[in-house]
Design an enzyme around this catalytic site. Structure first.
Site, short mmCIF file in Angstrom:
data_model
loop_
_atom_site.label_atom_id
_atom_site.label_comp_id
_atom_site.label_asym_id
_atom_site.label_seq_id
_atom_site.Cartn_x
_atom_site.Cartn_y
_atom_site.Cartn_z
CB SER A 42 -0.73 0.14 1.13
OG SER A 42 -2.23 0.88 1.13
CG ASP A 183 -4.18 -1.82 0.38
OD1 ASP A 183 -3.17 -2.38 0.76
OD2 ASP A 183 -4.53 -0.62 0.94
#
Length: 274
Positions: A42, A183
């Site tokens: 991320s 993610d």
């Protein structure tokens, strides 16, 4: 491999803070950018790419401060909390939990933030995979499979980074080679077990004050490194982060907080790194 650098998730605040930590340590003569393996999840995928491609971190954050001036994404917090409840449900198999969250992400009406997510990768100064080892984490939204992108995986670097930053219920999943991904933090905020084989490991964990310790401890045990050091935001950095780590107003302040915090980290990290 002798050294590994793990860069965890944490939104705008995490990107800026991690970049500040690395910059601050460099000013003190310690360069984490020499890591043999860089692992980014991320926010950490952005910083990991900047570090691995030799970008000027201070210039990159200054550019983000200038161009990313809009309000933070207006996420439906009820939906976000529902997704987190699934991820942390102890009765669910981990992959099944990720699959369910992926399905929620595919159904979420957040396509109006697609351009904003794409900009994360497009603003990288270097858009091609570096020769050195850079690992970027993501999750297949349809199956829950954990995916690790590298220069041999066939994913463009810009899309790999965008996929790793596709926070479920906030940003839409990113399509790569006909599949859609969310993610890498859906699997773990750090994914530090990917450092297996390293002698020394440093983990920068922007959400360390909010995530369960057992997850990272298990990853560290699996990695089996002989020397390690974990950094999470100190009290001053935590205060800067506030309540919304996705707020673009944090680019400058979180970067400065990281630089300030680095002063107390140089000695213990040097002991591990060298």
């Amino acid at each position: 491999m002798t050294t590994a650098l793990v860069l965890g998730g944490g939104g705008v605040a995490g990107i800026a803070w991690e970049a500040g930590i690395v910059t601050g340590l460099r000013r003190l003569g310690l360069d984490l950018g020499t890591a043999d393996r860089i692992i980014g999840t991320s926010a950490g995928s952005v910083v990991g790419t900047l570090v691995a491609t030799g970008a000027d971190l201070e210039e990159a954050i200054a550019h983000q401060t200038e161009v990313d001036t809009g309000p933070p994404p207006a996420a439906d917090m009820d939906e976000v909390m529902q997704a987190f409840a699934v991820l942390f449900d102890p009765n669910l198999d981990r992959r099944e939990a990720r699959r369910r969250v992926g399905q929620m992400a595919l159904a979420a009406r957040v396509d109006h933030y697609a351009d904003r997510l794409a900009a994360v990768g497009e603003r990288l100064p270097v858009k091609e995979w570096p020769e050195r080892e850079l690992l970027i984490t993501s999750v297949d939204a349809a199956t829950g499979e954990f995916v690790v992108w590298d220069r041999s995986s066939g994913a463009p670097l810009v899309l790999a980074v965008a996929s790793s930053c596709a926070v479920p219920m906030v940003f839409p999943p990113v399509e790569i080679n006909g599949r859609r991904y969310v993610d890498g933090g859906v699997r773990s905020a750090t994914n530090a077990d990917l450092a297996a084989g390293a002698r020394a490991l440093v983990v920068l964990e922007p959400l360390g004050n909010l995530t369960p310790r057992a997850v990272l401890e298990a990853e560290m045990a699996e990695a089996g490194v002989s020397a390690s050091y974990v950094v999470h935001p100190d009290a001053a950095s935590t205060a800067v982060f506030g309540e919304n780590v996705l707020d673009p107003a944090l680019w400058g302040p979180a970067f400065a907080a990281g630089i300030d915090q680095a002063a107390a980290l140089a000695e213990p990290i040097a002991a591990v790194w060298s």
